[in-house]
Design an enzyme around this catalytic site. Structure first.
Site, PDB file in Angstrom:
ATOM      1  N   LYS A   1      69.080  19.218  24.233  1.00 58.04           N
ATOM      2  CA  LYS A   1      69.858  20.439  24.629  1.00 58.04           C
ATOM      3  C   LYS A   1      70.009  19.946  25.886  1.00 58.04           C
ATOM      4  O   LYS A   1      69.294  19.983  26.988  1.00 58.04           O
ATOM      5  CB  LYS A   1      69.218  21.650  24.602  1.00 58.04           C
ATOM      6  CG  LYS A   1      69.746  22.987  24.850  1.00 58.04           C
ATOM      7  CD  LYS A   1      69.117  24.156  24.477  1.00 58.04           C
ATOM      8  CE  LYS A   1      70.144  25.454  24.643  1.00 58.04           C
ATOM      9  NZ  LYS A   1      69.703  26.749  24.326  1.00 58.04           N
TER      10      LYS A   1
ATOM     11  N   SER B   1      62.995  30.638  19.853  1.00 61.20           N
ATOM     12  CA  SER B   1      62.292  29.204  20.020  1.00 61.20           C
ATOM     13  C   SER B   1      61.420  29.039  20.942  1.00 61.20           C
ATOM     14  O   SER B   1      60.772  28.009  21.154  1.00 61.20           O
ATOM     15  CB  SER B   1      63.332  28.067  19.422  1.00 61.20           C
ATOM     16  OG  SER B   1      63.945  27.740  20.709  1.00 61.20           O
ATOM     17  N   GLN B   2      61.542  29.691  22.164  1.00 66.25           N
ATOM     18  CA  GLN B   2      60.730  29.663  23.227  1.00 66.25           C
ATOM     19  C   GLN B   2      59.331  30.144  23.055  1.00 66.25           C
ATOM     20  O   GLN B   2      58.283  29.657  23.452  1.00 66.25           O
ATOM     21  CB  GLN B   2      61.382  30.477  24.373  1.00 66.25           C
ATOM     22  CG  GLN B   2      61.352  32.114  24.282  1.00 66.25           C
ATOM     23  CD  GLN B   2      62.582  32.521  23.691  1.00 66.25           C
ATOM     24  OE1 GLN B   2      63.443  31.584  23.032  1.00 66.25           O
ATOM     25  NE2 GLN B   2      62.951  33.617  23.729  1.00 66.25           N
TER      26      GLN B   2
ATOM     27  N   TYR C   1      71.332  39.914  23.907  1.00 67.05           N
ATOM     28  CA  TYR C   1      70.933  39.879  22.235  1.00 67.05           C
ATOM     29  C   TYR C   1      69.480  39.624  22.154  1.00 67.05           C
ATOM     30  O   TYR C   1      68.804  39.324  23.404  1.00 67.05           O
ATOM     31  CB  TYR C   1      71.650  38.758  21.673  1.00 67.05           C
ATOM     32  CG  TYR C   1      71.449  37.701  21.666  1.00 67.05           C
ATOM     33  CD1 TYR C   1      71.852  36.776  23.120  1.00 67.05           C
ATOM     34  CD2 TYR C   1      70.429  37.021  21.085  1.00 67.05           C
ATOM     35  CE1 TYR C   1      71.586  35.549  23.354  1.00 67.05           C
ATOM     36  CE2 TYR C   1      69.803  35.384  21.397  1.00 67.05           C
ATOM     37  CZ  TYR C   1      70.674  34.991  22.383  1.00 67.05           C
ATOM     38  OH  TYR C   1      70.189  33.548  22.722  1.00 67.05           O
TER      39      TYR C   1
ATOM     40  N   GLU D   1      58.643  -1.183  37.986  1.00 64.79           N
ATOM     41  CA  GLU D   1      58.452  -0.563  39.296  1.00 64.79           C
ATOM     42  C   GLU D   1      56.934  -0.006  39.448  1.00 64.79           C
ATOM     43  O   GLU D   1      56.505   0.114  40.625  1.00 64.79           O
ATOM     44  CB  GLU D   1      59.328   0.707  39.427  1.00 64.79           C
ATOM     45  CG  GLU D   1      60.730   0.386  39.692  1.00 64.79           C
ATOM     46  CD  GLU D   1      61.588   1.695  39.917  1.00 64.79           C
ATOM     47  OE1 GLU D   1      61.474   2.331  40.913  1.00 64.79           O
ATOM     48  OE2 GLU D   1      62.582   1.917  39.085  1.00 64.79           O
TER      49      GLU D   1
ATOM     50  N   THR E   1      68.688  32.368  18.228  1.00 60.10           N
ATOM     51  CA  THR E   1      70.010  32.960  18.444  1.00 60.10           C
ATOM     52  C   THR E   1      70.744  33.234  16.987  1.00 60.10           C
ATOM     53  O   THR E   1      71.341  34.059  16.762  1.00 60.10           O
ATOM     54  CB  THR E   1      70.801  32.234  19.592  1.00 60.10           C
ATOM     55  OG1 THR E   1      69.889  32.438  20.607  1.00 60.10           O
ATOM     56  CG2 THR E   1      71.859  32.834  19.713  1.00 60.10           C
TER      57      THR E   1
ATOM     58  N   THR F   1      67.696  27.436  19.567  1.00 60.83           N
ATOM     59  CA  THR F   1      68.055  26.226  20.234  1.00 60.83           C
ATOM     60  C   THR F   1      67.230  25.572  21.441  1.00 60.83           C
ATOM     61  O   THR F   1      67.330  24.524  21.790  1.00 60.83           O
ATOM     62  CB  THR F   1      69.671  25.967  20.687  1.00 60.83           C
ATOM     63  OG1 THR F   1      69.485  27.273  21.682  1.00 60.83           O
ATOM     64  CG2 THR F   1      70.491  26.262  19.673  1.00 60.83           C
ATOM     65  N   ASP F   2      66.357  26.320  22.000  1.00 60.07           N
ATOM     66  CA  ASP F   2      65.790  26.133  23.316  1.00 60.07           C
ATOM     67  C   ASP F   2      64.676  24.864  22.901  1.00 60.07           C
ATOM     68  O   ASP F   2      64.622  23.898  23.754  1.00 60.07           O
ATOM     69  CB  ASP F   2      64.992  27.253  23.587  1.00 60.07           C
ATOM     70  CG  ASP F   2      65.781  28.216  24.449  1.00 60.07           C
ATOM     71  OD1 ASP F   2      67.018  28.061  24.451  1.00 60.07           O
ATOM     72  OD2 ASP F   2      65.428  29.375  24.900  1.00 60.07           O
TER      73      ASP F   2
HETATM   74  C1  SIN Z   1      66.128  30.390  21.043  1.00 58.10           C
HETATM   75  O1  SIN Z   1      65.736  29.242  21.247  1.00 58.10           O
HETATM   76  O2  SIN Z   1      65.578  31.141  20.047  1.00 58.10           O
HETATM   77  C2  SIN Z   1      66.924  31.367  21.906  1.00 58.10           C
HETATM   78  C3  SIN Z   1      68.273  30.557  22.270  1.00 58.10           C
HETATM   79  C4  SIN Z   1      68.876  30.010  21.190  1.00 58.10           C
HETATM   80  O3  SIN Z   1      68.546  30.138  20.142  1.00 58.10           O
HETATM   81  O4  SIN Z   1      69.953  29.333  21.743  1.00 58.10           O
END
Ligand code: SIN
Length: 351
Positions: free
Chosen positions: A189, A83-84, A50, A308, A37, A116-117
């Site tokens: 995250k 990043s997915q 986006y 456990e 992103t 961020t993913d």
């Molecule tokens: C991604 O991880 O590429 C999409 C979401 C992000 O960057 O926040």
């Protein structure tokens, strides 16, 4: 003749000293861009839609000219993906390039721009495989570069601030997001859309960034002293994650364990718990030689060995405080060196 050799020597030495002085005051920082992103572009500044990974590195750098106040900055495009879609091939490419940069003394620090993913997984992978104590800082954004009040420019500047600071040497791979610095091993995250999404649920951020400066408060003792050497690798052993839930059907375990993995991470309930049929299926997998690692879906805390669950009897290892996605990273890398269960368990306590 002697005099001219002496002069030449003095000249060479003075150039070297000058270069060292320059790099002291103005660190060389290479930004490796992977997409996400932070490089996302949308049609409207106010709508959420986006596409990630659209904006090339040069445009990202030109948008934040202030970064040049902190060092000699250059950029390279490693990938242009959300990043997915991050994958092991790109992880290997990234870490090999970072190792090359430091081995050839091309830079004093590296910043990686990333979605961020899966940022936390890449951060931990790099933490375990970059063979240098020079700063490596990963940064992303929650809003695309075209959005109103976007966070990418500020985050990028902050990441450069962190990378340029001599105090960042020897701290392992760091994640700079939303005016905070996190240890790669602990950060995760926590929210799908909030700007304040990155947290270290067990231990908190290691530092804070404000007004172009970073202040550190803590340092993890678990940043690995020993690294995994991936120089010769083009792939990693297959490790899958299985999710635990009430009344889970063991077929999900059989489906995965029959697909040929070398390891599975079980994201169990509470302290890595499972119901009886799932436990039986996992124990069968362990008996077949698959490394079964119990982790947890709770989001913080440790998975404790032989409390456990009778791990020794069932042939399981535990992830300690690593979440399932990070336990998978460490298990894949551990399996490149050994399939000995006790050694792998020790890695989960050491790394
Ligand atoms: C991604 O991880 O590429 C999409 C979401 C992000 O960057 O926040």
């Amino acid at each position: 003749m002697r005099k001219s050799i002496l002069l030449l020597l003095l000249f060479v030495v003075s150039i070297q000293v000058h270069a060292q002085e320059q790099s002291k005051g103005s660190p060389r920082i290479i930004i490796l861009a992977t997409g996400g992103t932070i490089a996302g572009s949308g049609e409207s500044a106010t709508k959420a839609a986006y596409t990630a990974g659209k904006v090339p590195i040069d445009d990202l750098l030109n948008a934040v000219p202030q970064i040049h106040n902190y060092g000699k900055i250059s950029g390279e495009q490693i990938a242009s993906i959300g990043s997915q879609d991050m994958n092991i091939a790109t992880w290997l490419k990234l870490t090999k390039r970072i190792n090359e940069i430091f081995a050839k003394d091309e830079a004093d620090a590296v910043v990686v721009t990333h979605g961020t993913d899966t940022q936390e997984e890449t951060a931990y992978f790099l933490d375990l495989t970059v063979m240098s104590d020079k700063p490596v800082v990963i940064v992303g954004a929650m809003r695309p570069s075209t959005a109103m009040s976007q966070d990418g420019n500020r985050n990028l500047l902050d990441a450069i601030v962190v990378a340029a600071d001599p105090k960042s040497v020897g701290k392992g791979v760091l994640v700079a997001m939303n005016e905070k610095v996190f240890d790669a091993r602990d950060v995760t995250k926590t929210s799908t859309t909030d700007l304040e999404t990155f947290k270290s649920k067990n231990f908190g951020p290691v530092g804070l960034i404000y007004d172009g400066k970073v202040q550190y408060y803590y340092q993890s003792l678990r940043s690995p002293l020993k690294k995994f050497d991936v120089t010769k690798l083009n792939s990693l052993p297959q490790v899958e994650i299985i999710y635990g839930y009430a009344d889970a059907n063991p077929n999900s375990v059989y489906c995965v364990t029959n697909s040929g993995p070398k390891g599975v991470v079980y994201a169990g309930m509470g302290n890595g718990n499972f119901n009886a049929p799932v436990g039986k299926a996992l124990a069968e997998a362990a008996k077949k030689g698959i490394i079964v690692c119990r982790s947890g879906r709770a989001g913080s805390g440790r998975i404790t060995l032989d409390n456990e669950v009778k791990d020794a009897e069932l042939g399981f290892v535990v992830s300690d405080d690593l979440n399932p996605q990070k336990a998978r990273v460490l298990l894949m890398l551990s399996l490149t060196e050994t399939s000995n269960r006790a050694k792998i368990q020790q890695n989960f306590f050491d790394y």
